[in-house]
Motif scaffolding. Structure first.
Motif, mmCIF file in Angstrom:
data_model
loop_
_atom_site.group_PDB
_atom_site.id
_atom_site.type_symbol
_atom_site.label_atom_id
_atom_site.label_comp_id
_atom_site.label_asym_id
_atom_site.label_seq_id
_atom_site.Cartn_x
_atom_site.Cartn_y
_atom_site.Cartn_z
ATOM 1 N N PHE A 16 0.842 -1.197 0.000
ATOM 2 C CA PHE A 16 0.000 0.000 0.000
ATOM 3 C C PHE A 16 0.871 1.238 0.000
ATOM 4 C CE2 PHE A 16 0.974 -0.535 4.453
ATOM 5 C CZ PHE A 16 0.947 0.733 5.008
ATOM 6 N N GLY A 17 0.255 2.360 -0.319
ATOM 7 C CA GLY A 17 0.970 3.632 -0.382
ATOM 8 C C GLY A 17 0.200 4.599 -1.255
ATOM 9 N N ALA A 18 0.657 5.841 -1.319
ATOM 10 C CA ALA A 18 -0.032 6.863 -2.101
ATOM 11 C C ALA A 18 0.090 6.571 -3.592
ATOM 12 C CB ALA A 18 0.559 8.240 -1.787
ATOM 13 N N MET A 19 -0.826 7.131 -4.365
ATOM 14 C CA MET A 19 -0.738 7.011 -5.814
ATOM 15 C C MET A 19 0.570 7.625 -6.301
ATOM 16 S SD MET A 19 -3.370 8.532 -8.656
ATOM 17 C CE MET A 19 -4.767 7.793 -7.806
ATOM 18 N N GLY A 20 1.259 6.933 -7.176
ATOM 19 C CA GLY A 20 2.515 7.435 -7.714
ATOM 20 C C GLY A 20 3.734 7.111 -6.881
ATOM 21 N N ALA A 21 3.549 6.348 -5.796
ATOM 22 C CA ALA A 21 4.687 6.008 -4.941
ATOM 23 C C ALA A 21 5.577 4.946 -5.561
ATOM 24 C CB ALA A 21 4.195 5.540 -3.572
ATOM 25 N N GLY A 22 5.038 4.209 -6.539
ATOM 26 C CA GLY A 22 5.843 3.184 -7.201
ATOM 27 C C GLY A 22 5.476 1.767 -6.808
ATOM 28 N N LYS A 23 4.215 1.542 -6.414
ATOM 29 C CA LYS A 23 3.808 0.204 -5.957
ATOM 30 C C LYS A 23 3.906 -0.838 -7.073
ATOM 31 C CE LYS A 23 -0.197 1.649 -4.545
ATOM 32 N NZ LYS A 23 0.006 3.098 -4.815
ATOM 33 N N SER A 24 3.431 -0.487 -8.270
ATOM 34 C CA SER A 24 3.483 -1.438 -9.381
ATOM 35 C C SER A 24 4.934 -1.735 -9.780
ATOM 36 C CB SER A 24 2.704 -0.899 -10.582
ATOM 37 O OG SER A 24 1.335 -0.759 -10.263
ATOM 38 N N SER A 25 5.768 -0.725 -9.783
ATOM 39 C CA SER A 25 7.186 -0.931 -10.091
ATOM 40 C C SER A 25 7.843 -1.801 -9.032
ATOM 41 C CB SER A 25 7.918 0.416 -10.174
ATOM 42 O OG SER A 25 7.434 1.181 -11.254
ATOM 43 N N LEU A 26 7.380 -1.664 -7.796
ATOM 44 C CA LEU A 26 7.908 -2.475 -6.699
ATOM 45 C C LEU A 26 7.559 -3.949 -6.913
ATOM 46 C CD1 LEU A 26 9.507 -1.769 -4.158
ATOM 47 C CD2 LEU A 26 7.362 -1.840 -2.890
ATOM 48 N N ILE A 27 6.347 -4.218 -7.364
ATOM 49 C CA ILE A 27 5.950 -5.595 -7.649
ATOM 50 C C ILE A 27 6.798 -6.166 -8.779
ATOM 51 C CG2 ILE A 27 4.077 -6.993 -8.626
ATOM 52 C CD1 ILE A 27 2.160 -5.313 -6.951
ATOM 53 N N ASN A 28 7.072 -5.361 -9.792
ATOM 54 C CA ASN A 28 7.937 -5.822 -10.883
ATOM 55 C C ASN A 28 9.353 -6.099 -10.388
ATOM 56 O OD1 ASN A 28 5.814 -5.605 -12.701
ATOM 57 N ND2 ASN A 28 6.350 -3.523 -13.313
ATOM 58 N N LEU A 29 9.801 -5.320 -9.410
ATOM 59 C CA LEU A 29 11.118 -5.551 -8.820
ATOM 60 C C LEU A 29 11.134 -6.870 -8.055
ATOM 61 C CD1 LEU A 29 13.997 -4.575 -8.075
ATOM 62 C CD2 LEU A 29 12.972 -3.316 -6.163
ATOM 63 N N ILE A 30 10.089 -7.148 -7.293
ATOM 64 C CA ILE A 30 10.000 -8.410 -6.566
ATOM 65 C C ILE A 30 10.025 -9.585 -7.533
ATOM 66 C CG2 ILE A 30 8.491 -9.853 -5.126
ATOM 67 C CD1 ILE A 30 7.476 -7.263 -3.815
ATOM 68 N N ALA A 31 9.208 -9.486 -8.597
ATOM 69 C CA ALA A 31 9.098 -10.584 -9.567
ATOM 70 C C ALA A 31 10.280 -10.645 -10.518
ATOM 71 C CB ALA A 31 7.804 -10.430 -10.361
ATOM 72 N N ASP A 32 11.018 -9.546 -10.639
ATOM 73 C CA ASP A 32 12.125 -9.416 -11.599
ATOM 74 C C ASP A 32 11.634 -9.551 -13.030
ATOM 75 O OD1 ASP A 32 14.761 -8.808 -12.154
ATOM 76 O OD2 ASP A 32 15.392 -10.901 -12.235
ATOM 77 N N GLU A 33 10.414 -9.128 -13.259
ATOM 78 C CA GLU A 33 9.835 -9.065 -14.603
ATOM 79 C C GLU A 33 8.637 -8.125 -14.560
ATOM 80 O OE1 GLU A 33 7.603 -12.528 -16.001
ATOM 81 O OE2 GLU A 33 8.049 -13.484 -14.080
ATOM 82 N N ASN A 34 8.224 -7.664 -15.734
ATOM 83 C CA ASN A 34 7.141 -6.688 -15.802
ATOM 84 C C ASN A 34 5.782 -7.385 -15.806
ATOM 85 O OD1 ASN A 34 8.936 -4.502 -15.925
ATOM 86 N ND2 ASN A 34 9.138 -4.696 -18.140
ATOM 87 N N ILE A 35 5.254 -7.629 -14.613
ATOM 88 C CA ILE A 35 3.945 -8.265 -14.500
ATOM 89 C C ILE A 35 2.864 -7.271 -14.114
ATOM 90 C CG2 ILE A 35 4.926 -10.521 -13.922
ATOM 91 C CD1 ILE A 35 4.229 -9.973 -10.994
ATOM 92 N N ALA A 36 3.244 -6.107 -13.612
ATOM 93 C CA ALA A 36 2.280 -5.083 -13.201
ATOM 94 C C ALA A 36 2.422 -3.868 -14.097
ATOM 95 C CB ALA A 36 2.522 -4.687 -11.740
ATOM 96 N N GLN A 37 1.297 -3.345 -14.533
ATOM 97 C CA GLN A 37 1.301 -2.157 -15.383
ATOM 98 C C GLN A 37 1.670 -0.939 -14.557
ATOM 99 O OE1 GLN A 37 -2.339 -1.536 -17.513
ATOM 100 N NE2 GLN A 37 -1.650 0.369 -18.478
#
Length: 202
Positions: A16-37
């Motif tokens: 969770f976090g504010a809009m634009g904080a980078g949550k989707s990019s964080l998920i891609n970092l965890i997965a090490d691939e682009n799974i979240a838009q």
């Protein structure tokens, strides 16, 4: 004779976090691939979520379900909006209860955000919704310009504690792949937080 379905052992992580904080990019970092838009054009929304399943995040039989919640840009919501947000959040908690509860909260924070907004989001999830029953870690994003990313935490820890934002762990990261060494270090420290003491549930 019908075969028994195999039991899926899963760990549920809510980001969770504010809009634009980078949550989707964080998920891609965890997965090490682009799974979240990433790069949503939404200016403001009530709290909804997207589930991402990572069956082999670590070398064990544990599946990890990561829930990307859509943040609230302005913590000063109108009463009706706030009510809808709480209802949607409660739906997420009920869904997680049905599959083992929540194991870990990850508070995604972009450097430079106002401490008042940080406190508001922290209160909503950790104190109001989860009643401090689930471990929480903070992940600070957009630190690629820091010579040593961990120094951000050293500089800002006291200010966070003054705002009564207390977490069990933290990670200072960049999600930019072109920052090769920092990206690798970011993923390592983030995975350590995901693999840590996330056994408490609601």
């Amino acid at each position: 004779m019908a075969k028994k379905k195999s039991v899926i052992h899963a760990k549920n992580i809510v980001i969770f976090g504010a809009m634009g904080a980078g949550k989707s990019s964080l998920i891609n970092l965890i997965a090490d691939e682009n799974i979240a838009q990433t790069g949503s054009n939404l200016k403001r929304c009530t709290l909804t979520w997207t589930k991402y399943t990572l069956p082999k995040l670590f070398d064990d039989d544990m599946q990890h379900n990561v829930f990307d919640t859509m943040g609230i840009e302005n913590p000063e919501l109108e009463p009706e909006e706030y009510h809808r947000s709480i209802k949607n959040a409660s739906r997420l908690l009920r869904e997680l209860d049905a599959c083992g509860g929540t194991n870990l909260l990850i508070y995604c924070v972009q450097k430079g955000r106002d401490s008042g907004a940080l406190r508001s989001n922290y209160q909503l999830f950790h104190e109001v919704l989860y009643r401090r029953r689930v471990p929480i870690v903070m992940v600070v994003t957009c630190l690629e310009d820091e010579r040593i990313m961990e120094e951000w935490w050293t500089r800002n820890r006291a200010s966070l504690e003054t705002s009564q934002i207390v977490v069990e762990g933290h990670a200072c990261v960049t999600t930019l792949r072109n920052e090769d060494e920092k990206y690798k270090a970011s993923r390592e420290v983030l995975l350590r937080q995901c693999q840590g003491d996330g056994n408490m549930k609601r």
